[in-house]
Write an enzyme that holds these catalytic residues in place. Sequence first.
Site, PDB file in Angstrom:
ATOM      1  N   LYS A  26       6.300   1.855   4.363  1.00 11.22           N
ATOM      2  CA  LYS A  26       6.710   1.255   2.958  1.00 11.22           C
ATOM      3  C   LYS A  26       8.132   2.138   3.508  1.00 11.22           C
ATOM      4  CE  LYS A  26       3.502   2.266  -0.792  1.00 11.22           C
ATOM      5  NZ  LYS A  26       2.050   1.987  -0.903  1.00 11.22           N
ATOM      6  N   VAL A  86      -6.411   4.356   5.728  1.00  9.38           N
ATOM      7  CA  VAL A  86      -5.988   3.306   6.665  1.00  9.38           C
ATOM      8  C   VAL A  86      -6.317   4.418   8.375  1.00  9.38           C
ATOM      9  CG1 VAL A  86      -4.490   2.260   8.473  1.00  9.38           C
ATOM     10  CG2 VAL A  86      -4.130   2.377   6.149  1.00  9.38           C
ATOM     11  N   GLU A  96     -10.255  -1.332   3.684  1.00 13.72           N
ATOM     12  CA  GLU A  96     -10.232  -0.235   3.590  1.00 13.72           C
ATOM     13  C   GLU A  96     -10.221   0.182   2.227  1.00 13.72           C
ATOM     14  OE1 GLU A  96      -6.386   2.219   2.072  1.00 13.72           O
ATOM     15  OE2 GLU A  96      -5.770   0.463   3.058  1.00 13.72           O
TER      16      GLU A  96
END
Length: 304
Positions: A160, A107, A25
């Site tokens: 995360k 993404v 990415e």
Amino acid sequence: MTERIVVADEVRAAVSAGRPVVALESTIFTHGLTRPRNLEVAFAAERLLREAGVTPATTGVVAGVPTVGLSRDQIELIEAADSGTVKTGIRDLPVAAAKGSHGGTTVASTALLAQRAGIEVFATGGLGGVHRGAATTFDESADLVALSSIPILIVSAGVKSILDVPATLERLETLGVIVLGYRTTCFPGFYVRDSGCTVDAVDSPEAAAMVARARDDLALRSAVLIANPVAADKQVDPALHDRVLADAEQEAAAAGVRGKDLTPFLLDHMHRGTDGATLDTNVAVYLGNVQVSAEIATALVSAS
């Protein structure tokens, strides 16, 4: 693939010849890491792949044109401070095309463009997920829905830990996305190796490749997510992580921070509260995932 997507000659040739290719990415260097580390990491990721005999396909939008396999000059162009580069998800691609904008692909959009170019493996840092409080805000990443309909294998370090990890895994299950830990049954929390959630595991690149091939044989259209934990010596100390995150959540609540402002608030607090350790972990996460993706892409070619 349509004519509106440009695929670099090197990438097109590797895909046609059945050689391993890994998509990367661009938001990690356009919107994620700060200068000069962002470009250093971008080029280090490509170098890691080449050294492993894998063709890198860094993906982004150049003057409105989705491009799979950015050149070094193109990477530097869309990273430049005065380039006006926008964070570009799937829904933003038509807008970027109409305006002729530069874009750092997320993404979701990277997975879409890579798969359209015939690429089977994609390496990223962390996947987007369900945000805390989503039961009332409906705030979740477009990554999740995208991976329900894009048959690619993606290597990430989970999501995360500031997100709602259990809810994210539930959502992925509902959407039919295959989730497997890489040599672990502990789903990673990006900064830490164990988010407290468990998943099934694969123990080798070959095993991961076999799952992707079995998915293809069954004509399923969802992604395979390989959750690769950061190296033990590179993770944020779990005790420090938990303490800083709890402090960040308390401060956010006291300040009335919510909605789209919550994630950047928590990330900034995590960075300051760990004296920058989260940034070092971020880099280690990404490069570790790139290495694993190279091994899996090579195994996929052998399994063809």
